[in-house]
Scaffold this motif. Structure first.
Motif, PDB file in Angstrom:
ATOM      1  N   ASP A  15       0.828  -1.205   0.000  1.00 54.60           N
ATOM      2  CA  ASP A  15       0.000   0.000   0.000  1.00 54.60           C
ATOM      3  C   ASP A  15       0.861   1.253   0.000  1.00 54.60           C
ATOM      4  O   ASP A  15       2.088   1.193  -0.107  1.00 54.60           O
ATOM      5  N   ALA A  16       0.211   2.399   0.146  1.00 59.64           N
ATOM      6  CA  ALA A  16       0.905   3.691   0.106  1.00 59.64           C
ATOM      7  C   ALA A  16       1.876   3.867   1.276  1.00 59.64           C
ATOM      8  O   ALA A  16       2.790   4.692   1.200  1.00 59.64           O
ATOM      9  N   ASN A  17       1.710   3.108   2.339  1.00 58.67           N
ATOM     10  CA  ASN A  17       2.624   3.172   3.483  1.00 58.67           C
ATOM     11  C   ASN A  17       3.850   2.279   3.290  1.00 58.67           C
ATOM     12  O   ASN A  17       4.647   2.109   4.206  1.00 58.67           O
ATOM     13  N   ILE A  18       3.939   1.668   2.142  1.00 54.07           N
ATOM     14  CA  ILE A  18       5.038   0.792   1.745  1.00 54.07           C
ATOM     15  C   ILE A  18       5.131  -0.449   2.653  1.00 54.07           C
ATOM     16  O   ILE A  18       6.195  -0.949   2.964  1.00 54.07           O
ATOM     17  N   HIS A  19       3.986  -0.907   3.126  1.00 50.65           N
ATOM     18  CA  HIS A  19       3.952  -2.217   3.781  1.00 50.65           C
ATOM     19  C   HIS A  19       2.806  -3.032   3.191  1.00 50.65           C
ATOM     20  O   HIS A  19       1.932  -2.510   2.511  1.00 50.65           O
ATOM     21  N   MET A  20       2.842  -4.316   3.458  1.00 51.35           N
ATOM     22  CA  MET A  20       1.894  -5.212   2.812  1.00 51.35           C
ATOM     23  C   MET A  20       0.456  -4.900   3.228  1.00 51.35           C
ATOM     24  O   MET A  20       0.180  -4.690   4.406  1.00 51.35           O
ATOM     25  N   ARG A  21      -0.417  -4.845   2.211  1.00 56.05           N
ATOM     26  CA  ARG A  21      -1.855  -4.611   2.450  1.00 56.05           C
ATOM     27  C   ARG A  21      -2.409  -5.697   3.362  1.00 56.05           C
ATOM     28  O   ARG A  21      -2.016  -6.858   3.267  1.00 56.05           O
ATOM     29  N   HIS A  22      -3.361  -5.329   4.190  1.00 59.50           N
ATOM     30  CA  HIS A  22      -3.935  -6.306   5.117  1.00 59.50           C
ATOM     31  C   HIS A  22      -4.572  -7.484   4.384  1.00 59.50           C
ATOM     32  O   HIS A  22      -4.470  -8.624   4.830  1.00 59.50           O
ATOM     33  N   THR A  23      -5.212  -7.260   3.261  1.00 56.09           N
ATOM     34  CA  THR A  23      -5.867  -8.360   2.542  1.00 56.09           C
ATOM     35  C   THR A  23      -4.869  -9.274   1.829  1.00 56.09           C
ATOM     36  O   THR A  23      -5.180 -10.435   1.556  1.00 56.09           O
ATOM     37  N   ALA A  24      -3.668  -8.779   1.560  1.00 61.08           N
ATOM     38  CA  ALA A  24      -2.659  -9.613   0.899  1.00 61.08           C
ATOM     39  C   ALA A  24      -2.244 -10.773   1.810  1.00 61.08           C
ATOM     40  O   ALA A  24      -1.988 -11.884   1.326  1.00 61.08           O
ATOM     41  N   TYR A  25      -2.196 -10.533   3.112  1.00 64.40           N
ATOM     42  CA  TYR A  25      -1.870 -11.610   4.048  1.00 64.40           C
ATOM     43  C   TYR A  25      -2.853 -12.776   3.872  1.00 64.40           C
ATOM     44  O   TYR A  25      -2.464 -13.934   3.806  1.00 64.40           O
ATOM     45  N   ASN A  26      -4.139 -12.436   3.800  1.00 66.71           N
ATOM     46  CA  ASN A  26      -5.177 -13.462   3.669  1.00 66.71           C
ATOM     47  C   ASN A  26      -5.123 -14.153   2.304  1.00 66.71           C
ATOM     48  O   ASN A  26      -5.414 -15.343   2.200  1.00 66.71           O
ATOM     49  N   ASP A  27      -4.742 -13.397   1.273  1.00 66.27           N
ATOM     50  CA  ASP A  27      -4.592 -14.002  -0.053  1.00 66.27           C
ATOM     51  C   ASP A  27      -3.493 -15.066  -0.042  1.00 66.27           C
ATOM     52  O   ASP A  27      -3.657 -16.150  -0.615  1.00 66.27           O
ATOM     53  N   TYR A  28      -2.387 -14.769   0.619  1.00 61.96           N
ATOM     54  CA  TYR A  28      -1.297 -15.753   0.692  1.00 61.96           C
ATOM     55  C   TYR A  28      -1.693 -16.953   1.543  1.00 61.96           C
ATOM     56  O   TYR A  28      -1.306 -18.089   1.250  1.00 61.96           O
ATOM     57  N   ALA A  29      -2.469 -16.744   2.586  1.00 65.35           N
ATOM     58  CA  ALA A  29      -2.955 -17.868   3.391  1.00 65.35           C
ATOM     59  C   ALA A  29      -3.856 -18.774   2.548  1.00 65.35           C
ATOM     60  O   ALA A  29      -3.734 -20.005   2.582  1.00 65.35           O
ATOM     61  N   ALA A  30      -4.756 -18.154   1.768  1.00 68.42           N
ATOM     62  CA  ALA A  30      -5.641 -18.939   0.897  1.00 68.42           C
ATOM     63  C   ALA A  30      -4.834 -19.722  -0.134  1.00 68.42           C
ATOM     64  O   ALA A  30      -5.109 -20.902  -0.390  1.00 68.42           O
ATOM     65  N   ILE A  67       5.449  -6.237   7.103  1.00 64.53           N
ATOM     66  CA  ILE A  67       6.217  -6.783   5.986  1.00 64.53           C
ATOM     67  C   ILE A  67       6.351  -5.640   4.999  1.00 64.53           C
ATOM     68  O   ILE A  67       5.357  -5.038   4.584  1.00 64.53           O
ATOM     69  N   HIS A  68       7.582  -5.322   4.651  1.00 69.96           N
ATOM     70  CA  HIS A  68       7.862  -4.154   3.814  1.00 69.96           C
ATOM     71  C   HIS A  68       8.030  -4.517   2.344  1.00 69.96           C
ATOM     72  O   HIS A  68       8.302  -5.676   2.006  1.00 69.96           O
ATOM     73  N   LEU A  69       7.903  -3.506   1.527  1.00 70.21           N
ATOM     74  CA  LEU A  69       8.052  -3.648   0.085  1.00 70.21           C
ATOM     75  C   LEU A  69       9.343  -4.391  -0.250  1.00 70.21           C
ATOM     76  O   LEU A  69      10.407  -4.068   0.267  1.00 70.21           O
ATOM     77  N   GLY A  70       9.214  -5.424  -1.066  1.00 70.85           N
ATOM     78  CA  GLY A  70      10.371  -6.190  -1.514  1.00 70.85           C
ATOM     79  C   GLY A  70      10.716  -7.391  -0.665  1.00 70.85           C
ATOM     80  O   GLY A  70      11.575  -8.192  -1.046  1.00 70.85           O
ATOM     81  N   GLU A  71      10.074  -7.553   0.491  1.00 72.24           N
ATOM     82  CA  GLU A  71      10.360  -8.705   1.346  1.00 72.24           C
ATOM     83  C   GLU A  71       9.616  -9.936   0.841  1.00 72.24           C
ATOM     84  O   GLU A  71       8.458  -9.849   0.450  1.00 72.24           O
ATOM     85  N   ASP A  72      10.282 -11.061   0.891  1.00 76.29           N
ATOM     86  CA  ASP A  72       9.610 -12.321   0.616  1.00 76.29           C
ATOM     87  C   ASP A  72       9.130 -12.899   1.935  1.00 76.29           C
ATOM     88  O   ASP A  72       9.622 -12.538   3.002  1.00 76.29           O
ATOM     89  N   ILE A  73       8.163 -13.792   1.866  1.00 74.53           N
ATOM     90  CA  ILE A  73       7.528 -14.328   3.068  1.00 74.53           C
ATOM     91  C   ILE A  73       7.404 -15.842   2.981  1.00 74.53           C
ATOM     92  O   ILE A  73       7.576 -16.431   1.911  1.00 74.53           O
ATOM     93  N   SER A  74       7.064 -16.436   4.108  1.00 73.99           N
ATOM     94  CA  SER A  74       6.674 -17.839   4.126  1.00 73.99           C
ATOM     95  C   SER A  74       5.406 -17.956   4.966  1.00 73.99           C
ATOM     96  O   SER A  74       5.180 -17.159   5.884  1.00 73.99           O
ATOM     97  N   VAL A  75       4.573 -18.915   4.597  1.00 71.34           N
ATOM     98  CA  VAL A  75       3.286 -19.121   5.263  1.00 71.34           C
ATOM     99  C   VAL A  75       3.141 -20.608   5.549  1.00 71.34           C
ATOM    100  O   VAL A  75       3.307 -21.434   4.659  1.00 71.34           O
ATOM    101  N   ASN A  76       2.834 -20.932   6.808  1.00 72.05           N
ATOM    102  CA  ASN A  76       2.642 -22.335   7.143  1.00 72.05           C
ATOM    103  C   ASN A  76       1.154 -22.650   7.305  1.00 72.05           C
ATOM    104  O   ASN A  76       0.302 -21.765   7.184  1.00 72.05           O
ATOM    105  N   LEU A  77       0.868 -23.906   7.570  1.00 75.01           N
ATOM    106  CA  LEU A  77      -0.499 -24.370   7.766  1.00 75.01           C
ATOM    107  C   LEU A  77      -0.485 -25.375   8.908  1.00 75.01           C
ATOM    108  O   LEU A  77       0.296 -26.330   8.881  1.00 75.01           O
ATOM    109  N   LYS A  78      -1.323 -25.110   9.918  1.00 75.27           N
ATOM    110  CA  LYS A  78      -1.487 -26.030  11.040  1.00 75.27           C
ATOM    111  C   LYS A  78      -2.972 -26.223  11.294  1.00 75.27           C
ATOM    112  O   LYS A  78      -3.758 -25.300  11.111  1.00 75.27           O
ATOM    113  N   LEU A  79      -3.327 -27.384  11.746  1.00 74.40           N
ATOM    114  CA  LEU A  79      -4.725 -27.699  12.032  1.00 74.40           C
ATOM    115  C   LEU A  79      -5.065 -27.299  13.463  1.00 74.40           C
ATOM    116  O   LEU A  79      -4.427 -27.743  14.404  1.00 74.40           O
ATOM    117  N   LEU A  80      -6.062 -26.422  13.595  1.00 72.50           N
ATOM    118  CA  LEU A  80      -6.566 -25.982  14.909  1.00 72.50           C
ATOM    119  C   LEU A  80      -7.685 -26.882  15.408  1.00 72.50           C
ATOM    120  O   LEU A  80      -7.892 -27.016  16.608  1.00 72.50           O
TER     121      LEU A  80
END
Length: 147
Positions: A15-30, A67-80
């Protein structure tokens, strides 16, 4: 079994604040959930063939570190949680920044939907088997269904 997906973030995630949009987190989880299904040979074609699909009742994101512009991420999955018949499930995703620091926790509560009847359904065994070896959270609980 530990399951983690590495992602290269893209310009549109920020986003304009140069950090990851809140909805992008959920997109990567999906996306990580779909990749988890694919690991067990469940694809969109299987959803169509079986006339079944995953749906969400609830999605909650707790943000811990930017998470700032240009950073790569990792996302895990665990059963709750999982219902005894496999109809309903709860999944937790942890999102880590490029330094491996926990940046967000995403929890989803979902179920399997019969795409013809438009009602919740007990999935075929192929769909139930995907959670047998999933890593469980420390606070894993069986989901009780009120009949």
């Amino acid at each position: 079994m530990n399951f983690k997906v590495n992602f290269t973030t893209k310009w549109a995630d920020f986003d304009a604040n140069i950090h990851m949009r809140h909805t992008a987190y959920n997109d990567y989880a999906a996306e990580s959930r779909l990749r988890y299904f694919k690991k067990y040979d469940i694809t969109i074609h299987d959803f169509t063939k079986e006339k079944i699909g995953p749906i969400l009742f609830e999605e909650n994101t707790k943000f811990l570190k930017e998470i700032h512009l240009g950073e790569d991420i990792s996302v895990n999955l665990k059963l709750l949680g999982l219902s005894r018949n496999g109809e309903r499930w709860k999944i937790q995703h942890e999102v880590f920044n490029k330094d491996g620091k926990l940046s967000a926790i995403i929890t989803v509560y979902g179920a399997w939907l019969d795409l013809v009847k438009r009602k919740l359904t007990v999935p075929p065994s192929k769909f139930q088997d995907i959670f047998k070896e999933a890593e469980k959270t420390e606070n894993y609980e069986e989901i009780l269904i009120n009949q």
